[in-house]
Design an enzyme around this catalytic site. Structure first.
Site, mmCIF file in Angstrom:
data_model
loop_
_atom_site.group_PDB
_atom_site.id
_atom_site.type_symbol
_atom_site.label_atom_id
_atom_site.label_comp_id
_atom_site.label_asym_id
_atom_site.label_seq_id
_atom_site.Cartn_x
_atom_site.Cartn_y
_atom_site.Cartn_z
ATOM 1 C CG HIS A 201 -5.594 2.016 0.103
ATOM 2 N ND1 HIS A 201 -6.681 1.752 0.891
ATOM 3 C CD2 HIS A 201 -5.158 0.815 -0.371
ATOM 4 C CE1 HIS A 201 -6.922 0.448 0.862
ATOM 5 N NE2 HIS A 201 -6.023 -0.142 0.115
ATOM 6 C CD GLU A 448 -9.221 -7.685 1.494
ATOM 7 O OE1 GLU A 448 -8.262 -6.966 1.804
ATOM 8 O OE2 GLU A 448 -9.791 -7.603 0.393
ATOM 9 C CG ASP A 472 -9.113 -4.046 4.043
ATOM 10 O OD1 ASP A 472 -9.421 -2.990 4.613
ATOM 11 O OD2 ASP A 472 -8.902 -4.116 2.825
ATOM 12 C CB CYS A 519 -0.765 -9.557 -0.650
ATOM 13 S SG CYS A 519 -2.552 -9.473 -0.468
HETATM 14 C C1 PEP Z 1 -5.015 -5.701 2.582
HETATM 15 O O1 PEP Z 1 -6.130 -5.319 2.962
HETATM 16 O O2 PEP Z 1 -4.160 -6.173 3.351
HETATM 17 C C2 PEP Z 1 -4.630 -5.585 1.164
HETATM 18 C C3 PEP Z 1 -3.513 -6.102 0.713
HETATM 19 O O3 PEP Z 1 -5.445 -4.868 0.341
HETATM 20 P P1 PEP Z 1 -5.535 -3.267 0.385
HETATM 21 O O4 PEP Z 1 -4.435 -2.755 1.258
HETATM 22 O O5 PEP Z 1 -5.412 -2.773 -1.015
HETATM 23 O O6 PEP Z 1 -6.889 -3.032 0.956
HETATM 24 MG MG MG Z 2 -7.648 -4.954 1.491
#
Ligand code: PEP
Ligand code: MG
Length: 598
Positions: A201, A448, A472, A519
Site C-alpha cells: 500500500h 480478491e 490481493d 480496480c
Molecule cells: C486490490 O487488492 O487489488 C485492491 C484494489 O485493494 P487494495 O490494493 O486496497 O488491497
Molecule cells: Mg485488496
C-alpha cells in the site's frame, strides 16, 4: 562516489534531487520551506524550544530526590550538554538559514547526520549516545509543537525546488501507507524506500502521488547520505547516487521527454475511451482522500471506481471517525464528482494498513503471525458490527448528494456476504427511523480472494456488481506477501493461474448480466490493457495519473486482437507457454506458433 542501487519500480518517471533522509519514526515531521523573510521567526522557534527544554531539564534535575540513582542525574547532564552543543544547535540553524527548511525538518535533518556519525563510531559507549541525542531531539520537537506556531500552511506549499532551486528526494527505510499520504502536496520530487513490494500500500500511495519512486532498495537509507545527488529511475527501479555528468545529462533528457509526453497525453482528457472496433470503455479513478477527487475529474475519469475509505480511519490513536465525520468526507467526494458515480469501499484495514502508525518493519516484528490472512477488511468490519453499521449509514447518507455505490472488500465466504447485506439492511432501517435521507445504492463485492472467484455464481446472485482486486488476488493465489520485497520477484500478474481466474470472473459476471471492473494495479498497467479488453473487461479503475496512458492504448486497440491467444493459451497443454505468447503479443512481439493440445 557514484554507485547504483536496484529496487522495484513503483511509480514511473525520473526524479533528480538531493537526498533528504528521514527515519521512519520521524516521518510525520512536517517538511516545508519557509520564505526567506520568515527564517528569523523559524530560528526563534528553534531557540524557544531549546530554552524550554533546558528549563524543563534543569527543573527536573533540581527536583531529583536525594536518593535518586546517580545515573539519572548524569543522564540529565548529558542531555543538557547536548542542548548546548554546537553540532546540534548551530548546525540545525544552518539548515534553516541555508535551505529555508522549517525548524522541525532542520532538526530531523541534523539528527540524521549525527545518527550516521554515531553509527560509524567504534566505541560502544559512544555509539550508544545516539539514543541520548534522539531523546533530546524528541523533546525539542515536542516543545516546538507546544510553542510558537509555524507561520506556514504546510498543505499549501507546492512541491518543487528548495531555496537553491534543487529538487529534493526522500530516502527512508520504510514509510507506512498513511504516512505516505503526508507527502501529497509536499516538497519531494521522488521517493526511495528500503522495503516494500510493488503492490504494497505504500507503493500504491506513492503511485497515486504520481512521483517517481523505487521501493525495496534494501540498503538505500543506510548507504545514501544526506544531500547526496540522487537519480530515481522509476521505470527501471534504479537509484543512481552521485551520477557522473554524462549519466545526469541522459536522465535530464529523459525527464524533459517525459514532460512532453505527459502534455501530449493530457490532451486526451475529454476524449471518450472507445476502442478501434467501437467498444466503449469506462475509465474510473482510484482515490484515497476526498481531496483526490479533483485530480480524478481533471484526469477525465467518469467516476470513482475505488475510494479506499480506510485512510480516514488510520493514525488516529485509536479514535475512529464518527458517522458525521465520515459522512462529510464521503459527501465531499460525491459532490466533487458532480453526478458521476462514486464507489466507496468499506474500511479495509489490517495487514500492511494497520489502524495505528506502524511501519512494515514494525509490523513484521509485532505481528509475526500472518496479518494478510488475519482479521482484515470485511472480517474486521463484521467483528465490529456497530462501527460497520455506522460506516454504512455514513455512506448511505452521502447517496442523497449523488450516485454512490458501496463496495465490500475481501469477501471469501457466502456467509460473510449475507451478514454484510443484513448489516446494510439494518443501517437503512436505522436511517429511515431517524428520518435521514438516502437513495438506492448498488452493492458490489470485491473479488480478491481465489475462493470468491471460484464460487462466483453464488456471489453474483447477491450483489449488483463485482470489482476485481487483482493486487490481493495475486497475493492470495500465489501465496506471495505483496509487501515483502524478498519474494517480490515471485509476485507475477502474468501467472497462468492468475490470468485464468481473472478471465473467468469477467466472463461469468458478464454472462450473469452484472457489471464487472478491475480496480487493482493491473487496471492502470498499460501492459495488461489489451489483455483485459480481450477478456471482455469494459470498466477500468486506476490512479488518475494513469488514465491518459491507458486511454491512449484503448483508442489504438482492437478489443478482440488478443482473444485467440487467450483462448489458445488456456486450452493448450502448456499453459505457461501459452501465457508467454500472450504476453509477447500484448507487448507487440511475436512468438512461434503454439502446438494445439493433443
Ligand atoms: C486490490 O487488492 O487489488 C485492491 C484494489 O485493494 P487494495 O490494493 O486496497 O488491497
Ligand atoms: Mg485488496
Amino acid at each position: 562516489m557514484s554507485f547504483q542501487l536496484f529496487g522495484l519500480p513503483v511509480s514511473r518517471g525520473v526524479a533528480i534531487g538531493r537526498a533528504v533522509l528521514v527515519s521512519s519514526s520521524r516521518i510525520d515531521v512536517a517538511h516545508y520551506f519557509v520564505p526567506v523573510a520568515d527564517v528569523g521567526h523559524e530560528i526563534g522557534r528553534l531557540r524557544d524550544a531549546r530554552n524550554a527544554v533546558v528549563d524543563e531539564l534543569t527543573a527536573l534535575q533540581a527536583d531529583l530526590p536525594d536518593d535518586a540513582p546517580a545515573e539519572l542525574s548524569a543522564l540529565l547532564d548529558v542531555h543538557l550538554m547536548l542542548l548546548n552543543d554546537e553540532s546540534l544547535e548551530l548546525a540545525t540553524k544552518q539548515w534553516i538559514e541555508d535551505r529555508c527548511y522549517n525548524a522541525e525538518w532542520a532538526l530531523s535533518a541534523q539528527f540524521e547526520v549525527l545518527a550516521r556519525q554515531f553509527d560509524d563510531m567504534e566505541d560502544d559507549y559512544l555509539r550508544e549516545r545516539k539514543a541520548d541525542v534522539e531523546q533530546v531531539v524528541e523533546r525539542l520537537l515536542r516543545a516546538m509543537a507546544r510553542g510558537s506556531p509555524a507561520l506556514i500552511d504546510v498543505a499549501a506549499k507546492p512541491a518543487g525546488a528548495d531555496a537553491h532551486n534543487e529538487p529534493l528526494v526522500l530516502v527512508a527505510n520504510d514509510i507506512a501507507p498513511a504516512d505516505m499520504l503526508h507527502f501529497k502536496r509536499t516538497v519531494f520530487a521522488g521517493f526511495v524506500t528500503d522495503v516494500g513490494g510493488t503492490t504494497s500500500h505504500t507503493a500504491i500511495v506513492a503511485r497515486s502521488l504520481d512521483i517517481p519512486a523505487v521501493v525495496g532498495a534494501r540498503e538505500g537509507s543506510r548507504v545514501i547520505r544526506q544531500d547526496d545527488l540522487v537519480v530515481i529511475d522509476g521505470d527501471a527501479g534504479l537509484v543512481i547516487v552521485n551520477p557522473s555528468d554524462i549519466v545526469l545529462e541522459e536522465y535530464r533528457f529523459r525527464q524533459r521527454q517525459r514532460d512532453v509526453e505527459r502534455q501530449r497525453l493530457s490532451r486526451l482528457r475529454n476524449t471518450p475511451a472507445v476502442t478501434l472496433d467501437g467498444e466503449p470503455v469506462e475509465m474510473l479513478a482510484n482515490i484515497e482522500l476526498p481531496g483526490d477527487a479533483a485530480a480524478a475529474v481533471a484526469a477525465g475519469a467518469v467516476g470513482v471506481g475505488l475510494y479506499r475509505s480506510e485512510f480516514l480511519f488510520m493514525n488516529r490513536a485509536g479514535e475512529l471517525p464518527g458517522e458525521d465525520e465520515q459522512f462529510e468526507a464521503y459527501r465531499a467526494v460525491v459532490q466533487a464528482m458532480n453526478g458521476m458515480p462514486v464507489t466507496i469501499r468499506t474500511v479495509d484495514v489490517g495487514a500492511d494498513k494497520p489502524l495505528d502508525r506502524m511501519s512494515i518493519n514494525e509490523l513484521r516484528h509485532e505481528h509475526a503471525l500472518n496479518p494478510a490472512l488475519g482479521l482484515r477488511a470485511i472480517r474486521w468490519s463484521l467483528s465490529e458490527p456497530a462501527m460497520f453499521r455506522q460506516q454504512i449509514r455514513a455512506i448511505l447518507r452521502a447517496s442523497a448528494f449523488g450516485k454512490v455505490k458501496l463496495l465490500v472488500p475481501m469477501l471469501a465466504h457466502v456467509g460473510e456476504a449475507k451478514q454484510t447485506l443484513e448489516a446494510i439492511a439494518r443501517a437503512k432501517q436505522q436511517l429511515i427511523d431517524a428520518g435521514k435521507p438516502f437513495t438506492d445504492v448498488e452493492v458490489g463485492a470485491m473479488i480478491e480472494v481465489p475462493a470468491a472467484a471460484l464460487v462466483l455464481p453464488s456471489l453474483l446472485k447477491l450483489f449488483d456488481f463485482v470489482s476485481l482486486g487483482t493486487n490481493d488476488l495475486i497475493q492470495y493465489t500465489l501465496a506471495i506477501d505483496r509487501g515483502d520485497e524478498s519474494v517480490a520477484h515471485l509476485y507475477d500478474p502474468w501467472h497462468p493461474a492468475v490470468l485464468q481466474l481473472i478471465e473467468s470472473v469477467i466472463r461469468q459476471a458478464r454472462k450473469a448480466g452484472k457489471a464487472v471492473s478491475v480496480c487493482g494495479e493491473m487496471a492502470g498497467d498499460a501492459a495488461f490493457t489489451e489483455v483485459l479488453l480481450a477478456m471482455g473487461l469494459r470498466s477500468f479503475s486506476m490512479h488518475p495519473s494513469q488514465i491518459a496512458s491507458v486511454k491512449q492504448i484503448i483508442l489504438r486497440a482492437n478489443s478482440k486482437r488478443l482473444l485467440p491467444l487467450i483462448e489458445g493459451a488456456f486450452r493448450s497443454d502448456d499453459v505457461w507457454v501459452g501465457c508467454d505468447r500472450l504476453r509477447a503479443a500484448a507487448a507487440g512481439r511475436a512468438l512461434p506458433e503454439l502446438q494445439p493440445a493433443s
